[in-house]
Design a protein around this motif. Structure first.
Motif, PDB file in Angstrom:
ATOM      1  N   SER A  76       0.826  -1.200   0.000  1.00  0.00           N
ATOM      2  CA  SER A  76       0.000   0.000   0.000  1.00  0.00           C
ATOM      3  C   SER A  76       0.864   1.254   0.000  1.00  0.00           C
ATOM      4  O   SER A  76       0.620   2.205  -0.763  1.00  0.00           O
ATOM      5  CB  SER A  76      -0.930  -0.003   1.221  1.00  0.00           C
ATOM      6  OG  SER A  76      -1.757   1.136   1.228  1.00  0.00           O
ATOM      7  N   PHE A  77       1.886   1.247   0.834  1.00  0.00           N
ATOM      8  CA  PHE A  77       2.747   2.425   0.915  1.00  0.00           C
ATOM      9  C   PHE A  77       3.578   2.591  -0.350  1.00  0.00           C
ATOM     10  O   PHE A  77       3.704   3.708  -0.880  1.00  0.00           O
ATOM     11  CB  PHE A  77       3.647   2.330   2.140  1.00  0.00           C
ATOM     12  CG  PHE A  77       4.518   3.541   2.338  1.00  0.00           C
ATOM     13  CD1 PHE A  77       3.949   4.786   2.558  1.00  0.00           C
ATOM     14  CD2 PHE A  77       5.898   3.436   2.281  1.00  0.00           C
ATOM     15  CE1 PHE A  77       4.745   5.912   2.725  1.00  0.00           C
ATOM     16  CE2 PHE A  77       6.707   4.549   2.451  1.00  0.00           C
ATOM     17  CZ  PHE A  77       6.118   5.796   2.668  1.00  0.00           C
ATOM     18  N   GLN A  78       4.142   1.515  -0.857  1.00  0.00           N
ATOM     19  CA  GLN A  78       4.962   1.606  -2.059  1.00  0.00           C
ATOM     20  C   GLN A  78       4.141   2.065  -3.259  1.00  0.00           C
ATOM     21  O   GLN A  78       4.616   2.853  -4.089  1.00  0.00           O
ATOM     22  CB  GLN A  78       5.627   0.250  -2.347  1.00  0.00           C
ATOM     23  CG  GLN A  78       6.704  -0.140  -1.347  1.00  0.00           C
ATOM     24  CD  GLN A  78       7.836   0.877  -1.277  1.00  0.00           C
ATOM     25  OE1 GLN A  78       8.273   1.401  -2.299  1.00  0.00           O
ATOM     26  NE2 GLN A  78       8.302   1.156  -0.062  1.00  0.00           N
ATOM     27  N   ASN A  79       2.914   1.574  -3.364  1.00  0.00           N
ATOM     28  CA  ASN A  79       2.047   2.017  -4.454  1.00  0.00           C
ATOM     29  C   ASN A  79       1.700   3.497  -4.329  1.00  0.00           C
ATOM     30  O   ASN A  79       1.531   4.198  -5.335  1.00  0.00           O
ATOM     31  CB  ASN A  79       0.767   1.182  -4.491  1.00  0.00           C
ATOM     32  CG  ASN A  79       0.993  -0.198  -5.079  1.00  0.00           C
ATOM     33  OD1 ASN A  79       1.990  -0.440  -5.755  1.00  0.00           O
ATOM     34  ND2 ASN A  79       0.071  -1.110  -4.825  1.00  0.00           N
ATOM     35  N   VAL A 108       2.305   9.102  -6.156  1.00  0.00           N
ATOM     36  CA  VAL A 108       2.700  10.494  -5.933  1.00  0.00           C
ATOM     37  C   VAL A 108       3.783  10.913  -6.924  1.00  0.00           C
ATOM     38  O   VAL A 108       3.702  11.987  -7.545  1.00  0.00           O
ATOM     39  CB  VAL A 108       3.188  10.687  -4.480  1.00  0.00           C
ATOM     40  CG1 VAL A 108       3.852  12.060  -4.308  1.00  0.00           C
ATOM     41  CG2 VAL A 108       2.025  10.539  -3.499  1.00  0.00           C
ATOM     42  N   ASN A 109       4.791  10.086  -7.084  1.00  0.00           N
ATOM     43  CA  ASN A 109       5.880  10.419  -8.004  1.00  0.00           C
ATOM     44  C   ASN A 109       5.389  10.551  -9.446  1.00  0.00           C
ATOM     45  O   ASN A 109       5.818  11.447 -10.188  1.00  0.00           O
ATOM     46  CB  ASN A 109       6.987   9.362  -7.927  1.00  0.00           C
ATOM     47  CG  ASN A 109       7.780   9.443  -6.639  1.00  0.00           C
ATOM     48  OD1 ASN A 109       7.838  10.505  -6.003  1.00  0.00           O
ATOM     49  ND2 ASN A 109       8.393   8.342  -6.241  1.00  0.00           N
ATOM     50  N   GLU A 110       4.477   9.666  -9.827  1.00  0.00           N
ATOM     51  CA  GLU A 110       3.967   9.699 -11.198  1.00  0.00           C
ATOM     52  C   GLU A 110       3.157  10.972 -11.446  1.00  0.00           C
ATOM     53  O   GLU A 110       3.294  11.607 -12.504  1.00  0.00           O
ATOM     54  CB  GLU A 110       3.112   8.467 -11.474  1.00  0.00           C
ATOM     55  CG  GLU A 110       2.595   8.358 -12.897  1.00  0.00           C
ATOM     56  CD  GLU A 110       3.693   8.206 -13.932  1.00  0.00           C
ATOM     57  OE1 GLU A 110       3.511   8.678 -15.070  1.00  0.00           O
ATOM     58  OE2 GLU A 110       4.757   7.631 -13.604  1.00  0.00           O
ATOM     59  N   CYS A 133      -2.888  13.452  -3.479  1.00  0.00           N
ATOM     60  CA  CYS A 133      -3.371  13.593  -2.103  1.00  0.00           C
ATOM     61  C   CYS A 133      -3.182  12.273  -1.371  1.00  0.00           C
ATOM     62  O   CYS A 133      -3.497  11.207  -1.899  1.00  0.00           O
ATOM     63  CB  CYS A 133      -4.847  13.984  -2.120  1.00  0.00           C
ATOM     64  SG  CYS A 133      -5.578  14.279  -0.502  1.00  0.00           S
ATOM     65  N   ILE A 134      -2.656  12.331  -0.161  1.00  0.00           N
ATOM     66  CA  ILE A 134      -2.510  11.140   0.677  1.00  0.00           C
ATOM     67  C   ILE A 134      -3.880  10.793   1.246  1.00  0.00           C
ATOM     68  O   ILE A 134      -4.561  11.647   1.821  1.00  0.00           O
ATOM     69  CB  ILE A 134      -1.499  11.387   1.806  1.00  0.00           C
ATOM     70  CG1 ILE A 134      -0.122  11.708   1.210  1.00  0.00           C
ATOM     71  CG2 ILE A 134      -1.423  10.201   2.746  1.00  0.00           C
ATOM     72  CD1 ILE A 134       0.426  10.640   0.293  1.00  0.00           C
ATOM     73  N   THR A 135      -4.283   9.501   1.108  1.00  0.00           N
ATOM     74  CA  THR A 135      -5.675   9.151   1.391  1.00  0.00           C
ATOM     75  C   THR A 135      -5.835   7.852   2.174  1.00  0.00           C
ATOM     76  O   THR A 135      -6.304   6.836   1.631  1.00  0.00           O
ATOM     77  CB  THR A 135      -6.461   9.077   0.061  1.00  0.00           C
ATOM     78  OG1 THR A 135      -6.244  10.280  -0.688  1.00  0.00           O
ATOM     79  CG2 THR A 135      -7.958   8.923   0.304  1.00  0.00           C
ATOM     80  N   PRO A 136      -5.465   7.841   3.455  1.00  0.00           N
ATOM     81  CA  PRO A 136      -5.857   6.703   4.284  1.00  0.00           C
ATOM     82  C   PRO A 136      -7.376   6.735   4.463  1.00  0.00           C
ATOM     83  O   PRO A 136      -7.916   7.750   4.914  1.00  0.00           O
ATOM     84  CB  PRO A 136      -5.126   6.962   5.604  1.00  0.00           C
ATOM     85  CG  PRO A 136      -4.915   8.444   5.636  1.00  0.00           C
ATOM     86  CD  PRO A 136      -4.758   8.875   4.216  1.00  0.00           C
ATOM     87  N   LEU A 189       5.201  10.823   4.465  1.00  0.00           N
ATOM     88  CA  LEU A 189       5.227  11.110   3.030  1.00  0.00           C
ATOM     89  C   LEU A 189       4.528  12.435   2.725  1.00  0.00           C
ATOM     90  O   LEU A 189       5.019  13.246   1.928  1.00  0.00           O
ATOM     91  CB  LEU A 189       4.555   9.967   2.259  1.00  0.00           C
ATOM     92  CG  LEU A 189       4.516  10.094   0.735  1.00  0.00           C
ATOM     93  CD1 LEU A 189       5.924  10.119   0.157  1.00  0.00           C
ATOM     94  CD2 LEU A 189       3.710   8.942   0.126  1.00  0.00           C
ATOM     95  N   ALA A 190       3.416  12.660   3.377  1.00  0.00           N
ATOM     96  CA  ALA A 190       2.683  13.910   3.168  1.00  0.00           C
ATOM     97  C   ALA A 190       3.505  15.112   3.594  1.00  0.00           C
ATOM     98  O   ALA A 190       3.566  16.130   2.885  1.00  0.00           O
ATOM     99  CB  ALA A 190       1.357  13.870   3.931  1.00  0.00           C
TER     100      ALA A 190
END
Length: 454
Positions: free
Chosen positions: A185-188, A193-195, A207-210, A227-228
């Motif tokens: 989940s984190f790696q994806n 984000v990078n893409e 956007c970071i979305t837990p 990361l955010a």
């Protein structure tokens, strides 16, 4: 990609309606607003010497839009909480409370987005629909699928809408067919984000979305929080939507003082954090949210439709917490922020009936600001959008209360404030003639084409 905006200069003459931090509703009649390269360069009263004003700003007379009588311009709507992936369920499946509703209806439809063809078709429909309803900026939830979320970004970018878009994270208390392993989940998310950053969209941000504390373990949330912060990203999640949810979070995180404290420990609360719902926040939790300058997305249609509860928006205002509006489809059955405005008033009126005459409910001016400048503040974009201040980007809607098919009847003795109020309570997409985002006209006619809007 959206068409270039360089050297595009035009002006609009007529009535302008917007909000400020001090006033919920400001009406400016007989004004002229100038736009260059997508930004507002002036807004001022005009007289017979309009030509001189245009010449001062290098705007050609043929690049002027003249609004007709009773038409007016407002800032574009900001939807601070919308699940683009739940659009197929809009208007159905509202017979369950939140937690059972997620498992019965929501997770199965979101899992379908692993099919890029389905994702493309669905996301294209929802983006078209919300733009038609005047949403110029949206805070979107996608799904756990990275490629499908990137496809959503492409579609939003092509449509010309302003948005923050999140790949959803879920690694616990979720069905096996719709769940990630923590590291995966984190790696994806890093890949996503990078893409998005590498694609250099003009108006689309990651956007970071837990999803919420129930479906994400603390380790994952802490990684996402880091990361955010390291990339200065938006964060969106849910909080205190139902009593059952709050009870479950307390059991899952007994070491935390509250639901809000879970996100505080994870480092997820920043001035770019959007917390959906917040119905059952305690006074102490609201103090933490205020301290971190996070915002709340009020989703009144959803709160009523799946019977979650009533958010006291006035209480949030008193605690100096930014509150915007969200459609929260498909918990909410309407993709229109205008519906959210009306339902927010109904919710506030209900609270007023419960508490008595000492409680002053929201009025149409309050929800107008929530739908525009308030939403911009929640998204930490109020320095860019939300009203017609010089220097901000030009996101706007041309409103015609007398448009073809309109259900609004305007009478001779109706003031401009009367007409605006009627629009808030009765208006719909038929009254929205044009949608501008960053100076680009998303309707069929070019924004620099001279016309008298009909």
């Amino acid at each position: 990609m959206p068409e270039p905006r360089l050297n595009q200069r035009f002006a609009i003459v007529g009535t302008f309606v917007h909000s400020s931090n001090e006033q919920s509703l400001l009406t400016l009649q007989d004004h002229c607003l100038g736009v260059a390269n997508g930004k507002i360069i002036f807004l001022q009263k005009w007289d017979e010497d309009l030509l001189t004003l245009l010449q001062e700003h290098n705007i050609l007379p043929e690049s002027v839009i003249y609004l007709k009588e009773r038409q007016f311009l407002i800032p574009g709507f900001v939807d601070t909480h919308i699940h683009a992936s739940q659009y197929p369920n809009c208007g159905k499946g509202l017979d369950e409370g939140l937690l059972s509703w997620l498992h019965k209806y929501t997770f199965p439809v979101e899992a379908k987005f692993a099919d890029l063809e389905f994702a493309t078709e669905t996301y294209s429909k929802v983006i078209s629909r919300v733009i038609k309803n005047g949403t110029t900026t949206a805070c979107y939830y996608a799904t756990i699928d990275t490629d499908a979320t990137l496809r959503l970004c492409d579609i939003v970018d092509k449509a010309g809408q302003r948005a923050v878009v999140g790949k959803v994270n879920m690694d616990q208390n979720s069905p096996d067919f719709y769940k990630e392993e923590t590291t995966q989940s984190f790696q994806n998310t890093i890949r996503y984000v990078n893409e998005v950053i590498n694609r250099e969209y003009q108006l689309v941000k990651p956007c970071i979305t837990p999803r919420f504390a129930i479906s994400c373990c603390m380790d994952l949330m802490k990684q996402l929080g880091q990361l955010a912060r390291s990339h200065h990203l938006h964060v969106q999640t849910h909080i205190c939507e139902t009593r059952d949810e709050c009870t479950m979070v307390q059991k899952l995180y007994p070491e935390s003082k509250s639901y809000t404290d879970v996100y505080e420990q994870a480092g997820l609360l920043t001035k770019k954090t959007v917390l959906a719902h917040g119905i059952y926040l305690s006074k102490e939790e609201r103090e933490t949210i205020k301290k971190r300058r996070s915002g709340i997305s009020h989703c009144p249609n959803s709160n009523l439709s799946i019977r979650s509860g009533l958010l006291d928006v006035k209480g949030c205002f008193e605690d100096d917490i930014a509150v915007g509006l969200g459609t929260d489809i498909s918990g909410g059955y309407s993709p229109s922020i205008m519906d959210a405005m009306r339902t927010a008033i109904s919710t506030s009126n209900t609270i007023a009936m419960q508490r008595g005459p000492s409680y002053t409910p929201l009025d149409y001016k309050d929800v107008f600001r929530m739908a525009t400048l308030g939403g911009a503040r929640v998204l930490d974009m109020d320095d860019i959008i939300g009203n017609f201040e010089v220097g901000k980007e030009f996101d706007a809607l041309v409103i015609d209360p007398k448009a073809a098919g309109s259900v609004i009847d305007v009478f001779e003795n109706d003031s401009i404030e009367d007409v605006i109020q009627k629009f808030v309570f009765l208006g719909d997409d038929r009254n929205i003639l044009k949608v501008f985002v960053a100076g680009r006209d998303l309707s069929e006619k070019s924004c620099v084409e001279p016309l008298n809007i009909s």
